[in-house]
Design an enzyme around this catalytic site. Structure first.
Site, PDB file in Angstrom:
ATOM      1  N   ARG A  46       0.852  -1.196   0.000  1.00  0.00           N
ATOM      2  CA  ARG A  46       0.000   0.000   0.000  1.00  0.00           C
ATOM      3  C   ARG A  46       0.887   1.246   0.000  1.00  0.00           C
ATOM      4  NH1 ARG A  46      -1.745   1.872   4.576  1.00  0.00           N
ATOM      5  NH2 ARG A  46      -2.373  -0.138   5.443  1.00  0.00           N
ATOM      6  N   TYR A  98     -16.662  15.687 -15.984  1.00  0.00           N
ATOM      7  CA  TYR A  98     -17.008  14.261 -16.013  1.00  0.00           C
ATOM      8  C   TYR A  98     -18.099  13.981 -14.966  1.00  0.00           C
ATOM      9  CZ  TYR A  98     -16.538   9.247 -15.413  1.00  0.00           C
ATOM     10  OH  TYR A  98     -16.803   7.906 -15.303  1.00  0.00           O
ATOM     11  N   ASP A 170      -8.211  17.761 -14.956  1.00  0.00           N
ATOM     12  CA  ASP A 170      -8.424  16.401 -15.454  1.00  0.00           C
ATOM     13  C   ASP A 170      -7.984  16.363 -16.921  1.00  0.00           C
ATOM     14  OD1 ASP A 170      -9.493  14.040 -16.537  1.00  0.00           O
ATOM     15  OD2 ASP A 170     -11.192  14.032 -15.153  1.00  0.00           O
ATOM     16  N   LYS A 195      -8.458   5.252 -19.828  1.00  0.00           N
ATOM     17  CA  LYS A 195      -8.780   5.715 -21.177  1.00  0.00           C
ATOM     18  C   LYS A 195      -7.531   5.662 -22.067  1.00  0.00           C
ATOM     19  CE  LYS A 195     -12.656   6.353 -19.035  1.00  0.00           C
ATOM     20  NZ  LYS A 195     -13.037   7.618 -18.429  1.00  0.00           N
TER      21      LYS A 195
HETATM   22  C1  LIG Z   1     -13.542   8.011 -17.210  1.00  0.00           C
HETATM   23  C2  LIG Z   1     -13.210   9.361 -16.725  1.00  0.00           C
HETATM   24  C3  LIG Z   1     -12.998   9.599 -15.360  1.00  0.00           C
HETATM   25  C4  LIG Z   1     -13.165   8.518 -14.307  1.00  0.00           C
HETATM   26  O1  LIG Z   1     -12.203   7.518 -14.443  1.00  0.00           O
HETATM   27  P1  LIG Z   1     -12.430   6.002 -13.964  1.00  0.00           P
HETATM   28  O2  LIG Z   1     -11.148   5.360 -14.325  1.00  0.00           O
HETATM   29  O3  LIG Z   1     -13.615   5.485 -14.705  1.00  0.00           O
HETATM   30  O4  LIG Z   1     -12.686   6.055 -12.502  1.00  0.00           O
HETATM   31  C5  LIG Z   1     -12.632  10.879 -14.976  1.00  0.00           C
HETATM   32  N1  LIG Z   1     -12.519  11.878 -15.877  1.00  0.00           N
HETATM   33  C6  LIG Z   1     -12.726  11.686 -17.177  1.00  0.00           C
HETATM   34  C7  LIG Z   1     -12.572  12.822 -18.120  1.00  0.00           C
HETATM   35  C8  LIG Z   1     -13.092  10.428 -17.653  1.00  0.00           C
HETATM   36  O5  LIG Z   1     -13.319  10.247 -18.950  1.00  0.00           O
END
Ligand SMILES: *Cc1c(COP(=O)(O)O)cnc(C)c1O
Length: 377
Positions: A46, A98, A170, A195
């Site tokens: 961890r 998001y 983000d 992604k």
């Molecule tokens: C998918 C996504 C998230 C969340 O990510 P997870 O891996 O599904 O928890 C946050 N921000 C954006 C822009 C996303 O496309």
């Protein structure tokens, strides 16, 4: 060293013990301490794991940061980064953020006294107007989801600096290959590594990256304390996916532009949202802060029934949540990514039932277009 080379050669690509061209998956929870008085680099996974550390150092290198922390998901990364704030603090966030980030701010962090105002950040004066005496941070997402709205990162950072605020961004849609916000003065970049970083629709992961040692310490405190860490196997999958980041981003972007241009010529399409199109609002600002426009775009059809018919008839495109994989995905924000927003809020933001979001993969774009076309007949 040029960026493309650094994706593959950043000091984290070889196993230091054997020279293996792939970092081993250290599937271990704990580590023997030969000298209890002087613990080694790793004691418990961890707190630190060699596979995760190789990934974290790679992500720090790719975002031009100094410290990165890998989490069990993008939301774990976002929520952990936001957890460095205190009760009573106020955040100003992009309104079409998001959906999961909206939900965690609006229905989770608020319970602990962390308040958020959601504003249209395409106009910097809206940010300025939302700042209160207890505002501590700006949370940006650009291009935003799903309408690809652009926020002027440098302008937002200037406002944040003038008011002593942290900036978080983000960067999932662009990936560090096209946009490196730390270079523009952002304090913390967060990612859904699920992604484009992973790129193969086979792993859920996230990351928070900074170049401030002080912020790094605070994020690590949450990572180790709260414990939403990424496991060694998933860390390895991300390390492997990142090796082809450039090839994927370049080809997927090329195909996305081809499809955006095709969509624009269709009489049943009423709007196309893609920062690669010359008339996209904020395109000039986007070009000044990113080196590409990515592989995600949205479009509106002349009727909700048409959007539904396309989604029912496509064969090549997957109809799914998520984006950024090598396979093309078509998604329906109203029912998927933005289902957690109240309907009235969705309507106000223009996230309507005739809107489809595309994440373009590595198939031949002509086949992808033919498949969409078959759906409208
Ligand atoms: C998918 C996504 C998230 C969340 O990510 P997870 O891996 O599904 O928890 C946050 N921000 C954006 C822009 C996303 O496309």
């Amino acid at each position: 060293m040029k960026y493309a080379t650094r994706i593959l050669h950043n000091g984290n690509e070889l196993d230091p013990r054997t020279g293996a061209l792939s970092i081993p998956i250290y599937q271990a929870s704990t580590f023997h301490q030969p000298d209890v008085e002087h613990p080694g680099a790793y004691d418990y996974s961890r707190s630190g794991n060699p596979t995760r550390e190789a990934l974290e150092n790679t992500l720090a290198a790719l975002e031009n940061g100094t410290h990165a922390y890998a989490f069990a998901s993008g939301m774990a990364a976002t929520a952990s980064a936001l957890s460095i704030l205190e009760q009573g603090d106020h955040i100003v966030a992009t309104e079409d953020i998001y959906g999961g980030s909206y939900r965690v701010l609006n229905r989770f962090f608020n319970k602990f006294g962390l308040e958020t105002s959601f504003v249209d950040m395409t106009r910097l004066e809206n940010i300025e107007a939302a700042i209160r005496p207890n505002t501590k941070a700006l949370f940006l997402e650009t291009p935003s989801n799903p309408l690809l709205k652009i926020t002027d990162i440098r302008g937002a950072v200037a406002i944040a600096k003038a008011h002593g605020l942290l900036t978080l961004l983000d960067n999932t849609f662009m990936s560090p290959y096209f946009q490196r916000p730390l270079d523009l003065g952002v304090d913390i970049v967060v990612h859904s590594a699920t992604k484009f970083l992973g790129g193969h629709s086979d792993v859920i992961g996230g990351a928070a990256i900074t170049r401030s040692p002080e912020l790094a310490k605070r994020i690590y405190f949450v990572q180790n304390g709260f414990g939403a860490i990424l496991g060694p196997q998933d860390s390895w999958l991300l390390l492997r996916g990142i090796k082809t980041l450039r090839a994927r981003m370049e080809l997927q972007q090329q195909a996305a532009l081809f499809i955006a241009e095709w969509l624009r010529r269709q009489n049943w399409v009423t709007a196309v949202y893609y920062p690669g199109l010359p008339d996209h609002p904020g395109q000039a600002i986007h070009r000044g802060q990113a080196s590409g426009h990515g592989a995600v775009l949205s479009f509106k059809t002349d009727a909700a029934a048409r959007a539904l018919a396309i989604m029912k008839q496509v064969k090549l495109w997957s109809v799914a949540v998520s984006l950024g994989g090598v396979e093309s995905i078509l998604s329906y924000p109203v029912k998927m990514s933005h289902a957690s927003l109240p309907a009235s809020e969705r309507e106000r933001l223009g996230i309507t039932a005739d809107l489809i979001r595309l994440s373009v993969g590595l198939e031949d774009p002509e086949d992808l277009v033919a498949d969409l076309e078959a759906g409208i007949r």
